[in-house]
Design an enzyme around this catalytic site. Sequence first.
Site, PDB file in Angstrom:
ATOM      1  N   GLY A 149       0.878  -1.107  -0.042  1.00  0.00           N
ATOM      2  CA  GLY A 149      -0.046   0.143   0.097  1.00  0.00           C
ATOM      3  C   GLY A 149       0.932   1.319   0.010  1.00  0.00           C
ATOM      4  O   GLY A 149       2.190   1.279   0.295  1.00  0.00           O
ATOM      5  N   CYS A 150       0.334   2.600  -0.211  1.00  0.00           N
ATOM      6  CA  CYS A 150       1.094   3.676  -0.322  1.00  0.00           C
ATOM      7  C   CYS A 150       1.665   4.006   0.829  1.00  0.00           C
ATOM      8  O   CYS A 150       2.871   4.393   0.979  1.00  0.00           O
ATOM      9  CB  CYS A 150       0.201   4.767  -1.125  1.00  0.00           C
ATOM     10  SG  CYS A 150      -1.424   4.987  -0.682  1.00  0.00           S
TER      11      CYS A 150
END
Length: 347
Positions: A149-150
């Site tokens: 995920g970012c």
Amino acid sequence: MTRAAVAGASGYAGGEILRLLLAHPDLKIGAVTAGSNAGERLGTIHPHLVPLADRVLEDTNPEVLAGHDVAFLALPHGHSAALAEQLPAGVVVIDCGADFRLESADAWARFYDTPHAGSWPYGMPELPLPGGGRQRDVLAGARRIAVPGCYPTGISLALAPGLVAGVIEPDDLVVVAASGTSGAGKGLKAHLLGSEVMGSMSPYGVGGGHRHSPEIEQNLSRAAGRPASISFTPTLAPMPRGILATSTARLAPGADPDAVRAVWERTYVDEPFVHVLPEGTWPRTADVIGSNLVLLQVAVDEHAGRVVVASAVDNLTKGTAGAAVQCANLALGLDETTGLPLAGVAP
């Protein structure tokens, strides 16, 4: 030439993967697919992708994707598992969603409403591990990879060096991070309208409610070699893209405050995409936009007995699409940096 398909090409992540693939010397863009946007010209959705403007989005199905060497899945969470199961084992599948990131079925069930699909090799090559290894060691030649995920990208890489070295404690990690609105996807949402976001910041997912929390804890527990716990507060910033995270941890007993920063410098000295900035220079989201970089700075707050690490990352490039291409390079035996921008866009 290796053929690559992009599923979910009408979204922000899918569009960013296509932008990067256009500059990749070894990957040729094959099918581009979508769900509700199938049948439309790509140029009507991503007008900035001029070389691909006349491509027509196909339906996302295993028959379309199966004839490729690589399939990038930029699909909503919970949609990748069933599709990936139908793809031949020889196809390298790079999943940008959350479906295969979490090892714990209980952690998955707390945040998602679909069955836990299991876990794939985790696509954060630079993540330092106890004993001197890196996460890239399990990615070379892999056929299935889960892209991080970012938020976990910037936060995990910010704190992991100190945990591996034992200079920070894993049981009192506090992170406050600001993200641009593209992190919420391309769907229309009232709270993301320009009139709601411009000139304003707001927290969300407060009190452990953000679905990236267990992923961050999983990464940091792996780095520490024992359970880590994090208090994570994300905020929405009035900008299209970029994440700035401020991560703090208690200084470990006996750790020399004057030697802390050198731990991060040694950890990332040979990493092309992770840079510890010169002392006194702090990361800015403006400096990573469009690049596959993570910029870091480390300081010790001796009064509070805490280490502070600031990190900046473009949530769409290194935070998603760039990581996906980086993992594909490793899976295919290419140089890890191939086709990936080392410089941001300014101003």
